[in-house]
Write an enzyme that holds these catalytic residues in place. Sequence first.
Site, mmCIF file in Angstrom:
data_model
loop_
_atom_site.group_PDB
_atom_site.id
_atom_site.type_symbol
_atom_site.label_atom_id
_atom_site.label_comp_id
_atom_site.label_asym_id
_atom_site.label_seq_id
_atom_site.Cartn_x
_atom_site.Cartn_y
_atom_site.Cartn_z
ATOM 1 N N ASP A 31 0.845 -1.190 0.000
ATOM 2 C CA ASP A 31 0.000 0.000 0.000
ATOM 3 C C ASP A 31 0.889 1.252 0.000
ATOM 4 O OD1 ASP A 31 -3.206 0.576 1.031
ATOM 5 O OD2 ASP A 31 -1.764 2.221 1.146
ATOM 6 N N ASN A 88 -12.929 -3.015 2.435
ATOM 7 C CA ASN A 88 -13.860 -1.908 2.645
ATOM 8 C C ASN A 88 -14.877 -1.846 1.511
ATOM 9 O OD1 ASN A 88 -12.330 -1.131 4.918
ATOM 10 N ND2 ASN A 88 -10.970 0.124 3.658
ATOM 11 N N HIS A 101 -10.289 -4.998 -3.067
ATOM 12 C CA HIS A 101 -8.943 -5.353 -2.595
ATOM 13 C C HIS A 101 -9.013 -5.743 -1.137
ATOM 14 C CE1 HIS A 101 -9.714 -1.004 -2.470
ATOM 15 N NE2 HIS A 101 -9.090 -1.005 -1.285
HETATM 16 P P1 DGP Z 1 -9.575 1.673 0.272
HETATM 17 O O1 DGP Z 1 -9.628 2.969 1.001
HETATM 18 O O2 DGP Z 1 -10.033 0.473 1.067
HETATM 19 O O3 DGP Z 1 -10.249 1.758 -1.081
HETATM 20 O O4 DGP Z 1 -8.022 1.396 0.032
HETATM 21 C C1 DGP Z 1 -7.323 1.923 -1.053
HETATM 22 C C2 DGP Z 1 -5.863 1.815 -0.705
HETATM 23 O O5 DGP Z 1 -5.128 1.938 -1.887
HETATM 24 C C3 DGP Z 1 -5.370 2.911 0.222
HETATM 25 O O6 DGP Z 1 -4.928 2.323 1.451
HETATM 26 C C4 DGP Z 1 -4.216 3.559 -0.512
HETATM 27 C C5 DGP Z 1 -3.930 2.591 -1.634
HETATM 28 N N1 DGP Z 1 -3.529 3.206 -2.878
HETATM 29 C C6 DGP Z 1 -4.203 4.172 -3.559
HETATM 30 N N2 DGP Z 1 -3.549 4.485 -4.686
HETATM 31 C C7 DGP Z 1 -2.447 3.674 -4.722
HETATM 32 C C8 DGP Z 1 -1.376 3.524 -5.652
HETATM 33 O O7 DGP Z 1 -1.291 4.176 -6.687
HETATM 34 N N3 DGP Z 1 -0.415 2.606 -5.338
HETATM 35 C C9 DGP Z 1 -0.483 1.847 -4.196
HETATM 36 N N4 DGP Z 1 0.511 0.983 -4.000
HETATM 37 N N5 DGP Z 1 -1.482 1.969 -3.315
HETATM 38 C C10 DGP Z 1 -2.436 2.868 -3.575
#
Ligand code: DGP
Length: 124
Positions: A31, A88, A101
């Site tokens: 993340d 979520n 995810h």
């Molecule tokens: P949610 O809020 O449950 O939809 O989680 C989305 C997650 O995705 C959040 O913890 C941050 C992560 N995230 C968002 N954009 C990116 C990205 O471009 N790369 C990575 N590695 N994570 C990301």
Amino acid sequence: MSGGTIFDKIIAKEIPADIVYEDELSLAFKDINPQAPVHVLIIPKKHIATINDIEESDRELIGHLYVVAARLAQQYGFAKDGYRVVMNCNEDGGQSVYHIHLHLLAGVTMGWPPFANNKPKQVG
Ligand code: DGP
């Protein structure tokens, strides 16, 4: 089957991510905004926007995401100590990327419930 989210671009390798596992059905990567010492996202390659969009035919795919989570927990060495797996859904669930995810969180003892300080709304 692209949904046009940032995760579809990560699957297509159009934007970089710190990928820790990949197979024909799924991808796992760190993340970008970690909420725990280990914070990995496990996603299906098939685009499914939210939990509400999961269909009967996705049973095996969803189960597979948990198999990957358990394998990673073994591999990282925190399976026995414990960890949290969260998905979520929509606004109240805190979803910000509309491609389902699993959040795999570990490396710290986590409290429960996670929403203790928030005012509940009437549901059900
Ligand atoms: P949610 O809020 O449950 O939809 O989680 C989305 C997650 O995705 C959040 O913890 C941050 C992560 N995230 C968002 N954009 C990116 C990205 O471009 N790369 C990575 N590695 N994570 C990301």
